[in-house]
Write an enzyme that holds these catalytic residues in place. Structure first.
Site, PDB file in Angstrom:
ATOM      1  CG  ASN A   1      -6.142   4.778   4.661  1.00  0.00           C
ATOM      2  OD1 ASN A   1      -5.583   5.872   4.755  1.00  0.00           O
ATOM      3  ND2 ASN A   1      -6.234   4.128   3.524  1.00  0.00           N
TER       4      ASN A   1
ATOM      5  CG  HIS B   1      -1.868   1.138   1.293  1.00  0.00           C
ATOM      6  ND1 HIS B   1      -2.352   1.637   2.474  1.00  0.00           N
ATOM      7  CD2 HIS B   1      -2.387   1.917   0.318  1.00  0.00           C
ATOM      8  CE1 HIS B   1      -3.125   2.677   2.212  1.00  0.00           C
ATOM      9  NE2 HIS B   1      -3.162   2.863   0.924  1.00  0.00           N
TER      10      HIS B   1
END
Ligand code: NAI
Length: 734
Positions: free
Chosen positions: A496, A446
């Site tokens: 996140n 990511h």
């Protein structure tokens, strides 16, 4: 056990004595014991009438000296200890100028911090013309100042303006640049190094070796205005949260009008103060954490048991795919890009080329170099053309079915050892893995947006990911110059998940009538680069709401968005990209006022004033402490293993203020009991229904902290040069 010698003295028939610094089994650092040996060696030289000149060199093939031992610095408790360390170091190195013989330093490899200061005390500096030879003073970045004479000797050698640039930026310069600015006297090829040094030393014996005159051409008026300008710029940049830059300016300014000895005293006093302060300890702690992560990855890259990536394929060359292709080609990898159709493929190659053009201005690359790098990127018309890839990164739309279809098509085209990765920002890695035929070779890599600027990458594993796959992916991330953080699969992964927690908390505050600008201003005053609402605009409201929905589904009520955010979502605002979000933005990306429709249509508020200090600190607690609670849950659930991984990810991924050392180090500084009590109050103020996680409650009961032992990211000596001793990699803090 007797310690092996770290400085070897060899006398040549010519009368030149070579002092070779070679710390056994690790990089060269100016530890207390090295300084002691240095003192003895210089005394020996001074007392030997046959020695005509001295040359200082490193016995390492890739580093000169990486600086002081940062562990020695953080282990000092009192300011006076750090002051003494600096004074003693200055005294030892000052002997180089009192030998009544010329001292020449030969620099090959990185010469940083105390290493460069040692070089400044010599009469001549000769460096190798090699890409690994870089020179710099990184202390300010670590919350310190050079403490071995650097603040005084550098301006006297290269001039004030250049010295300030080098010291305040903390960035090293190449050997070639060092010659241009007068920091190094000459460049030589590495293979003739020793002979050239000996010759230079003898020529100084024959021809004299006065100190080079100060290169400074600035008169007092110009100096004054330069300092004023620098002080202003430092104040704006640091907002008073980082003391080292303004302190070093003062030390240099005051020191320049004094005799050197008095100026050195000033330097040592400032060094002592900063070394004993919390900010330098926090910054050094983060430095250790990032070095640990990077070096662990680099050692995986060197491990023959794991696959090496020569060719990386990107499927989906949009915003993220193009960004990843760009940095991969920049790092020297072969890159293959596959898109949905020919038109989009052409558009992707065009954006990769634009990224190279933009970077070329920063890296000062010529057209030929850009073409060479771009030549490593090959467009692929079909999946079959990905056959030779060692690792594939899927970066298509954020939709599980689309991603799984793409991954299965790719899996059929590539070899059995090829690693398959997804760049998803929120979808379940395990769910995707369950629909692939070889789930063991699949994981998440990511990257964050913009790819070339964001230093962090989450390497996300599902329970079936093989060690081989993780190792190959982690090594690739390091090769791309990024810092990998190992994260287990779970909604929002790590960054996140915490980011969303921050934004939801802002939504709750807004719903309770807190002026929108107060929420952001409180966060910025705490040290965040931007407030949660500005961040929402930056990320794009639609993207953020999508991620929030995943977290709500995964964690239930804790992540339920406040009703007001649903009303904001219904307005369909795009955020910064479209110029209209929580704020209005102009075409150049500058933030204007709060969007008036949020006030008129939704009844949110804004204020012409700044939040009063007591309100600001209450708002800060409301925004930050729930993230501490969520981070503790991440540790409980083993999403990450170590507090320092969370802190690194928060600083590198979200911009949590580095001077606070990271989220959990900040929590430790408050005290766990206080964190628990304040959190209970925060949850009550936010409307109830949430409770503090078990880990924090247990930690308070057991008197534990997030960091079991302060500053113990690794126990091996380590300098600011960034090359950790390999055995340090095995040691980790609790
Ligand atoms: P994007 O919309 O800019 O790019 C997606 C690209 O995939 C498009 O160019 C599209 O033509 C291509 N594509 C779609 N289906 C395809 C197929 N079957 N074969 C080949 N190409 C195909 O999206 P973006 O922003 O680059 O996001 C990509 C992924 O990265 C998503 O999973 C997103 O969640 C993730 N991500 C996005 C971040 C961001 O800030 N934009 C940050 C981190 C991750």
């Amino acid at each position: 056990m007797r310690q092996a010698k770290q400085i070897i003295l060899k006398k040549k028939a010519s009368g030149v004595a070579f002092l070779m610094i070679d710390c056994p089994g690790r990089v060269n650092l100016l530890t207390a014991s090295v300084m002691s040996e240095m003192e003895d060696a210089l005394e020996q030289v001074a007392g030997d009438p046959d020695v005509k000149a001295v040359c200082l060199v490193s016995g390492k093939s890739d580093t000169f000296i990486s600086g002081a031992d940062l562990h020695e610095i953080v282990n000092m408790r009192a300011q006076s200890e750090a002051y003494e360390m600096s004074r003693r170091g200055q005294a030892v190195l000052a002997r180089l100028r009192r030998l009544r013989r010329p001292a020449v330093v030969g620099i090959h490899g990185s010469c940083l911090g105390g290493g460069l200061e040692l070089a400044l005390w010599c009469h001549r500096r000769i460096a190798t013309d090699h890409p690994e030879t870089v020179l710099g003073l990184p202390e300010v970045k670590l919350g310190l100042i050079p403490g071995l004479g650097g603040t005084q000797l550098l301006p006297r050698l290269v001039g004030l303006r250049t010295a300030l640039e080098l010291i305040l930026s903390s960035e090293p310069v190449s050997a070639r640049r060092a010659v241009e600015i007068g920091l190094v006297d000459d460049l030589v090829a590495p293979d003739h190094f020793m002979a050239r040094l000996e010759k230079e030393a003898l020529s100084l014996v024959a021809g004299g070796y006065d100190e080079r005159a100060a290169a400074d051409d600035l008169g007092p008026e110009k100096q004054k205005s330069l300092f004023a300008m620098m002080e202003r710029s430092v104040r704006i940049k640091t907002k008073g949260q980082y003391p080292a830059p303004s302190r070093v300016l003062k030390v240099i300014r005051d020191g320049l009008s004094m005799p050197l000895e008095q100026a050195l005293e000033l330097e040592a006093a400032a060094f002592g103060e900063l070394a004993a302060g919390e900010v330098s300890r926090n910054l050094i702690h983060l430095f250790f954490s990032s070095e640990f992560a990077r070096q662990s990855a680099v050692s995986l890259a060197r491990d023959d048991r794991y696959g090496r990536v020569g060719t990386v394929a990107i499927v989906g060359g949009g915003t993220m795919g193009a960004g990843i292709a760009h940095i991969a080609a920049e790092a020297g990898l072969n890159v293959v890009v596959k898109e949905a159709d020919a038109e989009r493929l052409a558009a992707s190659i065009k954006s990769i080329s634009a990224l190279f053009q933009r970077a070329s201005q920063r890296l000062k690359l010529g057209a030929e170099e850009i073409a060479c790098r771009l030549g490593r990127v090959r467009p692929a018309g079909s999946c079959q053309e990905l056959a030779g890839a060692d690792l594939v990164i899927e970066a298509v739309f954020e939709d599980t079915d689309t991603k799984v279809a793409v991954l299965n098509e790719v899996a059929a085209a590539v070899g059995p050892d090829c690693v398959l990765a997804t760049n998803t920002s929120s979808l379940s890695i395990a769910r995707m893995a369950s629909r692939l035929s070889q789930p063991e070779r699949f994981l998440g890599i990511h990257f964050f947006h913009p790819v070339d600027k964001m230093p962090l990458v989450e390497v996300v594993t599902h329970p079936g990911t093989s060690l081989q796959t993780v190792a190959t992916a982690t090594a690739l991330v390091a090769r791309l110059g990024k810092t990998p953080v190992a994260v287990a699969d779970g909604p929002g992964f790590l960054v996140n998940r915490l980011l969303c927690c921050y934004i939801l908390e802002a939504g709750r505050l807004a719903e309770q009538g807190v002026p929108l600008n107060w929420i952001d201003e409180a966060a910025v005053d705490f040290g965040m680069p931007m407030g949660p609402l500005a961040l929402l605009d930056e990320v794009g409201l639609n993207v953020a709401f999508k991620v929030a929905a995943v977290l709500h589904e995964g964690f239930g009520a804790r992540y339920a968005p406040p009703a007001v955010l649903a009303r904001v979502e219904a307005l369909g605002l795009g955020g910064k990209r479209t110029g209209v979000g929580i704020y209005l933005w102009d075409d150049s990306g500058k933030r204007l006022a709060v969007n008036p429709s949020l006030i008129q249509d939704i009844g949110l508020s804004t204020s012409d004033d700044r939040p009063p200090p007591e309100i600001s600190s209450e708002l800060t607690e409301r925004l930050i402490l729930p993230m501490v609670d969520e981070a503790a849950r991440c540790l409980e659930e083993k999403i990450v293993r170590k507090a320092r991984e969370i802190d690194l990810a928060m600083v590198m991924g979200i911009g949590f203020p580095a001077f606070r050392g990271g989220l959990l180090r900040y929590a430790d500084s408050l005290g766990i009991g206080r964190v628990r009590r304040r959190l209970e109050k925060v949850y009550e103020q936010a409307g109830g229904g949430r409770s503090v996680c078990d880990l924090i409650v247990r930690m308070e009961a057991d008197g534990r902290r997030f960091y079991a032992g302060a500053d113990r990211a690794s126990s091996a000596p380590q300098g600011a040069g960034g090359k950790a001793h390999s055995s340090g990699l095995a040691a980790a803090e609790g």
